[in-house]
Write a protein that holds these residues in place. Structure first.
Motif, short mmCIF file in Angstrom:
data_model
loop_
_atom_site.label_atom_id
_atom_site.label_comp_id
_atom_site.label_asym_id
_atom_site.label_seq_id
_atom_site.Cartn_x
_atom_site.Cartn_y
_atom_site.Cartn_z
N ILE A 156 -42.18 -10.42 -37.30
CA ILE A 156 -42.72 -11.09 -36.12
C ILE A 156 -41.85 -12.31 -35.75
O ILE A 156 -41.66 -12.61 -34.57
N LEU A 193 -42.70 -3.95 -33.74
CA LEU A 193 -41.99 -5.23 -33.82
C LEU A 193 -40.49 -5.02 -33.99
O LEU A 193 -39.68 -5.67 -33.31
N THR A 241 -47.22 -10.91 -28.72
CA THR A 241 -47.27 -11.32 -30.12
C THR A 241 -48.72 -11.39 -30.60
O THR A 241 -49.04 -10.92 -31.70
#
Length: 149
Positions: A61, A123, A74
């Protein structure tokens, strides 16, 4: 954005992609350790495996945010990851009490692993997509027809 942040050079795409690969490798290593710990009744191994997997997610992330991932996406990815962690780590009685039981314990566990795996792949794919080499379709600079160079 402050002047210091604007003046700071951006990381090269290869560095960001290396971070992404480190994240996915740590996640996969933690997942394998978790399955070994659960399968061979080596329960002392499971907390370390979960920590390594979570570290892989944090690195992934972070990499995606370095690549330019937006805040809303996110947060959405974090929510999906959190739901996956809920389905993987909570005992069966918690699912029944919350009304979120899907089927049997194994099915619920696999749904959680699927959600976590989906977020990790998403991701890493976003980090690679956002750091891709952009082709420039520039036209040649116009030159004065009377010049000799």
């Amino acid at each position: 954005m402050s002047v210091a942040e604007a003046a700071r050079p951006a990381l090269p795409s290869s560095t960001i992609r290396s971070y992404a690969m480190i994240g996915i490798v740590l996640y996969a290593f933690g997942l394998v350790l978790n399955e070994i710990g659960n399968g061979l009744a080596q329960l002392w191994l499971v907390p370390y495996a979960d920590t390594i997997s979570a570290l892989g997610f944090v690195i992934a992330i972070y990499t995606a945010s370095l690549a330019g991932l937006g805040t809303r996406l996110t947060v959405l990815i974090g929510l999906i990851y959190g739901i996956g962690i809920f389905y993987v780590s909570e005992p069966d009685a918690t699912y029944v009490a919350s009304g979120l039981k899907i089927s049997s314990y194994n099915t619920t566990h696999f749904v959680g692993l699927g959600l976590i795996g989906f977020t990790m792949i998403l991701l890493i794919a976003l980090a690679f997509y956002l750091t891709r080499a952009k082709s420039s379709h520039r036209t040649l600079p116009k030159q004065d027809p009377g010049s000799t160079s």
